[in-house]
Design an enzyme around this catalytic site. Structure first.
Site, PDB file in Angstrom:
ATOM      1  N   GLU A  48       0.868  -1.177   0.000  1.00  0.00           N
ATOM      2  CA  GLU A  48       0.000   0.000   0.000  1.00  0.00           C
ATOM      3  C   GLU A  48       0.896   1.214   0.000  1.00  0.00           C
ATOM      4  OE1 GLU A  48      -3.130   0.955   2.708  1.00  0.00           O
ATOM      5  OE2 GLU A  48      -3.807  -1.128   2.721  1.00  0.00           O
ATOM      6  N   ASP A  59      -6.236   9.006   9.500  1.00  0.00           N
ATOM      7  CA  ASP A  59      -4.932   8.585   9.991  1.00  0.00           C
ATOM      8  C   ASP A  59      -4.577   9.156  11.354  1.00  0.00           C
ATOM      9  OD1 ASP A  59      -4.023   6.948   7.812  1.00  0.00           O
ATOM     10  OD2 ASP A  59      -3.975   8.806   6.627  1.00  0.00           O
ATOM     11  N   TYR A 173     -10.612  -4.600   2.867  1.00  0.00           N
ATOM     12  CA  TYR A 173      -9.901  -4.012   4.011  1.00  0.00           C
ATOM     13  C   TYR A 173     -10.876  -3.954   5.185  1.00  0.00           C
ATOM     14  CZ  TYR A 173      -6.607  -0.678   6.248  1.00  0.00           C
ATOM     15  OH  TYR A 173      -5.697  -0.046   7.061  1.00  0.00           O
TER      16      TYR A 173
END
Ligand SMILES: Cc1ncc(COP(=O)(O)O)c(C=O)c1O
Ligand SMILES: Cc1ncc(COP(=O)(O)O)c(C=O)c1O
Lengths: 267, 401, 401, 267
Positions: A48, A59, A173
């Site tokens: 990734e 994040d 994911y």
């Protein structure tokens, strides 16, 4: 045991997937390639490649710091994509997924973006702030270009889990715990149940991310899912070598990196 | 018809939507359902309006600015006095609505982002009043600049969480609040302070702020035979403007949104999102924003902390594109001049944010006829801006006599 | 009957009158005539009430303090929200009335005294709004302590005149304002900020503040079947208390005035005029005051600048003597504690002055029955007190989380 | 030319009255007596003995400063009154008027106050903040004790001028200009008209005060009224000698004082 096909056959291993995450350009494009090579050496199946962004909503602080370093070094979405052929030249063979927030994609434009991905041989794309409901056009374009559009599911996706999982491409994911990326010390029992549910619907490998930071986690995830996605932990290892890189002890930093990754994946 | 916006996907024309991490899709869905139910529930609406009236002090006055009208010549100037709201700005209207909704949803904890601290204070206030736990995310740079509001929030019992990411300002505080919400959405309600963010926030905040426009419409009819020719409101995220404009969207009234031109829209230092920005995604919404050629969000600048935001509510983006609302930009200096003029002529010290709307109106009224009327939304009072004003005006006023 | 006070000589029982230099007797007579005419003039009263409503934001809310009631147990607590008035305190009610009267009398210049600056700001505000020239007398020591309010007055266009005589505080500023008026009474109107000074000021200010009590009476009847058992108001000069109490004087309601006990009424540092003072003359009125054995006026002390006054309105002296009103004294610390409690439970940061009334009420409600109700006048908001509050609470709130 | 009787015959001069004002205890009780003697030497007819007060509403900065000095030196209403017999002992023969604000009087009590005045042989009393309307009881007590209660009239007293002037005792204090005490450079034409009106009603000498600070003023006033009251100017002369007094050059200070007063009164 992995049985499903993903990435048009490029991911053919039958054991568990190891999907590391690095930020393109952290601390420099050259070093990103070096880290990618070491990760491949340590058994990475898919890379990734994170594109640094000014406002990375999904994040945690570790990846934010990495993004800041990369932005300072001049990285952009376009440059990150153009880094992929360079990686190939230097020996990176595993599929690369471009991980980018949506706004930079919008500025390039959907068509131009996919042309760029295609032209540079990028195998997949993940846009963390483009949920299923907003992604139809992008998903169609990805299909046209045979680029895997990676979707995410979370424990609280509820009735949408089935919907998302059934259309998943490349790998799915799984957000193991609620929260932004980062390192956590325990795996969540509920999360494991959730993985089971996802696997039941998904036509592609189910990888688990968000919070995997040691061998215990890796083992636990591998017992239930098809693979692990590891981001913040890898960034922290890179971070701990920054000083050495700066002080011309690059080789030593890379050796340390390999050792740490090996330990992380194999105990 | 304008009123059907946003559509079911949270779109105002091309803008809006939900550009958020997957983990927030569930909470947003939960919020939307709860909101839709609440807004249909007479008892909920009654409580909301009751709190506005007996706690926040609504309706706020509609003041005829006779002296400033005489001073400028031209159209008659009316002022909607959101500065008289409890805690000093329109922000409380929305905070009350969302806090009541949070309670209704059984969420005992709220989080909020704040720049200058106005929305943080409003959130801390409703948290105290309704017995909720409150965390306010605030950039470290802003914490330094707004010491007083930080203390006020803490005195109200809120926890102020310093945000060091990015430049430590509002944009970063918002990012951090969203991140925290992602991780804690189960028992936390995220109380956004403007008509920004993912659907259903822009709609919800607008609907909790439309009381400004609803009251104005009613009050105006009581004192004037016709509706105002133009209505002015400043635009940061855009909540006071949307709240004021919304009930007038289908009326024959020219609506003017005023952005912050900072040191000038031809300099890099401004916050004129519509005048100079381009479409993109910020804080979960597709709208106009200020960004560089790579799609990185850039830091805006305005003397007024409340307008110092690189995005704008998606409904404004739509009203801009559809030309229903005219958007203008006013510099720091123009805003300060207007603030001083209103202060000297009317005895009202407005927030510097509000002074942007005043400045644009003051430019235009001399060119209008005396038969016409205009309405300006004074979104807040200037108390919070005293330190800034002292810097700019101290010498001038010290030498006035 | 209580309502006939003051009598024709300006007496409330033994108190009041006009103890002023001969030069002021003419101007006071002129004022009294003009006032009497104005108060009989429908048009004047209409304008006064119109300005209160469309400019100052009246009526101010009556808020039920449900959370603080639950917290304390006992009588239900209602709050009259003078903190929601434009400029943040009840002071504006009176300033509006007097400014309109000044205009009516053809006086284009007003003077005012101020301590903390609240009345100064209110005076500067009405001067701006009504186009009057304004001079505010303020002690040098207070100017140092209240930099922000000084700036605010100047921004409003007022001239702030530093007073160095005495200790440079409110008492001295009042002396100086009176002296200036003596010399300039022809074209100047002296706008006193409380129910003090020579007749007809105590009556005039009370009548311009009774809107607080009139509104409360009406609002209370709308939400409760019976009148409140007790009403609390802080007492500096006594204007917010008189304004609140006056319409209730002949009702069966216990009225409680709360003075500032500073560091304790057994220390020399307090401002508890009725509790510890003796009758005498101050600022033109016979009333209670704080003085030494030689009749020299002594400097009071309170953490709240608005209560830091060595005298008290003569009507209070009368109500004290006749026992119609009960007077209590609250220390700095008790007031601060009450302020914090109201802030945390109701999301309302009151002025430290008002917190004195709150503190006394909070002491008493737990001993009252749940069927009873009480009403507290929140005379102003705490924004002006932030520096003081930070000094006292910063550490505490910083360690709360 | 003065024809009316005042102070029970103690003021018998036929020329203009000179009524100086000093603050008792400024800078010390002893010096006050010294100044009184010098003023008597320079032709003073009546002495206004000011009692220092914390809040002297009717006084300008000069007298405020004097009051501050005197308060610091411990002066009070009682002590000021008790200073009078001391003055007599040292040779002051002219009538003394105690000038005091009302509050200290109230604290002693009306009866006790007049007993005190009587016991100490004070001839008159002036209370600047006790206007006609508030002074009935005090005026009656003064009459009983045969102490002159000095009234003031101002140009804006209007219809009250007649009322006040007709009942005046001792002398009538005319406030020549609006304003608190202090020095001004010009006399006001309107003020002179006002003096004329007052004189028409007053059974006692009409003296003018407030603002008389040089020989020109004195002459002007004497052309129209029965006398001058001089306060601030005298205090300033005292003030200018303070340093000398402190530095043991008392005699020199007193000589300077006499010279200045002479100049003031005679040009
Ligand atoms: C007084 C005032 N006006 C305007 C704004 C801008 O916000 P919005 O555009 O959402 O009304 C703020 C924000 O803090 C504010 O405090
Ligand atoms: C908020 C507030 N309350 C009370 C007072 C005391 O004045 P009063 O006793 O006249 O109401 C003041 C005076 O400045 C004030 O600002």
């Amino acid at each position: 045991m992995l049985t499903k096909t993903a990435f048009q056959g490029k991911v053919t291993k039958t054991n568990q997937l190891f999907i590391p995450f690095v930020v393109a350009g952290d601390p420099s494009p050259e070093m990103t390639i070096e880290y990618a090579l070491r990760l491949q050496e340590q058994g990475a199946d898919i890379l990734e490649l994170g594109v640094p962004y000014s406002d990375p909503l999904a994040d945690g602080p570790t990846i934010q710091r990495a993004a800041k370093r990369a932005l300072k070094a001049g990285m952009s979405l376009r440059k990150a994509i153009e880094l992929v052929p360079e990686m190939r030249k230097q020996g990176v063979e595993i599929p690369v997924v471009i991980f980018t927030y949506y706004n930079p994609v919008l500025q390039i434009g959907h068509d131009a973006f996919f042309d760029l991905l295609e032209a540079n041989g990028v195998e997949g794309v993940l846009i963390p702030d483009l949920p299923f409901e907003e992604s139809e056009e992008v998903r169609n374009l990805a299909d046209e270009k045979a680029i895997e559009f990676i979707s995410l599911v979370a424990p609280n996706s509820e009735e949408r889990i089935k919907q998302i999982a059934e259309q998943a491409k490349g790998f799915l994911y799984c957000v193991s715990t609620l929260g932004v990326t980062g390192e956590r010390n325990e795996m969540n029992a509920e999360a494991l149940n959730f993985i089971k549910e996802v696997k039941a619907y998904s036509p592609v490998p189910v990888a688990v991310g968000f919070g995997i930071s040691n061998y215990e986690h890796v083992k636990l995830v591998n017992d239930h899912a098809d693979g692990v996605i590891i981001g913040s932990k890898i960034i922290r290892v890179i971070e701990s070598g920054l000083e050495k890189v700066e002080n011309d002890a690059k080789e030593e930093a890379l050796q340390d990196f390999s050792k740490e990754i090996k330990q992380l994946m194999n105990g | 018809m304008l009123q059907v916006f946003p559509d079911i996907k949270g779109r105002f024309g091309d803008f809006g939507g939900k550009y958020v991490p997957e983990t927030l899709m569930g909470p947003l869905q939960e919020l939307e359902s709860a909101l839709d139910e609440a807004m249909e529930d007479e008892a909920f609406l009654k409580e909301y309006h009751h709190v506005l009236q007996e706690y926040a002090g609504r309706p706020t006055a509609l003041t005829f600015g006779d002296k400033v009208t005489k001073h400028l010549g031209g159209a008659k100037i009316y002022l909607k006095r959101e500065d008289l709201n409890h805690t000093g700005a329109h922000k409380l209207n929305n905070a009350i609505g969302q806090a009541l909704l949070a309670k209704r949803m059984g969420k005992q904890k709220i989080i909020a982002e704040t720049g200058a601290g106005q929305h943080g204070v409003a959130s801390a206030t409703v948290a105290a009043k309704f017995g909720l736990e409150c965390k306010v995310f605030m950039g470290e740079e802003d914490i330094r600049r707004q010491e007083l509001n930080v203390f006020r929030m803490k005195l109200l019992g809120a926890e102020v969480i310093p945000v060091s990411s990015g430049n430590g300002t509002l944009k970063d505080a918002t990012n951090e609040a969203i991140r925290y919400w992602v991780a804690n959405c189960e028992d936390h309600f995220y109380l956004i302070g403007s008509v920004v963010g993912p659907h259903p926030y822009p709609r919800m905040v607008r609907n909790f702020q439309r009381v400004i426009g609803d009251e104005s419409l009613r009050q105006f009819k009581e004192v004037e035979p016709a509706l105002p020719a133009r209505i002015y409101a400043c635009v940061g995220g855009g909540s006071n403007a949307m709240g004021m404009f919304y009930p007038f969207l289908e009326k024959e009234v020219e609506l003017v949104g005023v952005e912050a031109a900072g040191k000038g829209i031809d300099t890099p230092e401004h916050a004129a999102t519509l005048s100079k920005g381009t479409p993109g995604v910020i804080h979960g919404s597709l709208t106009y924003l200020m960004q560089d050629e790579n799609g990185q969000i850039t830091e805006p600048y305005s003397i007024s902390a409340g307008l110092d935001y690189p995005g704008i509510g998606p409904e404004h983006a739509h009203l801009f594109q559809s030309k229903r609302v005219r958007y203008e930009a006013i510099t720091d200096q123009e805003a300060l001049d207007a603030l001083k003029l209103l202060t000297e002529t009317e005895g009202i010290i407005p927030a510097i944010e509000s002074a942007h709307a005043l400045a644009q109106a003051f430019k235009e009224v001399p060119h209008m006829s005396e038969e016409e009327t205009i309405l300006i939304n004074v979104s807040g009072r200037g108390d919070k801006d005293m330190a800034t004003l002292m810097e700019h005006f101290k010498e001038e006023v010290d030498h006035a006599h």
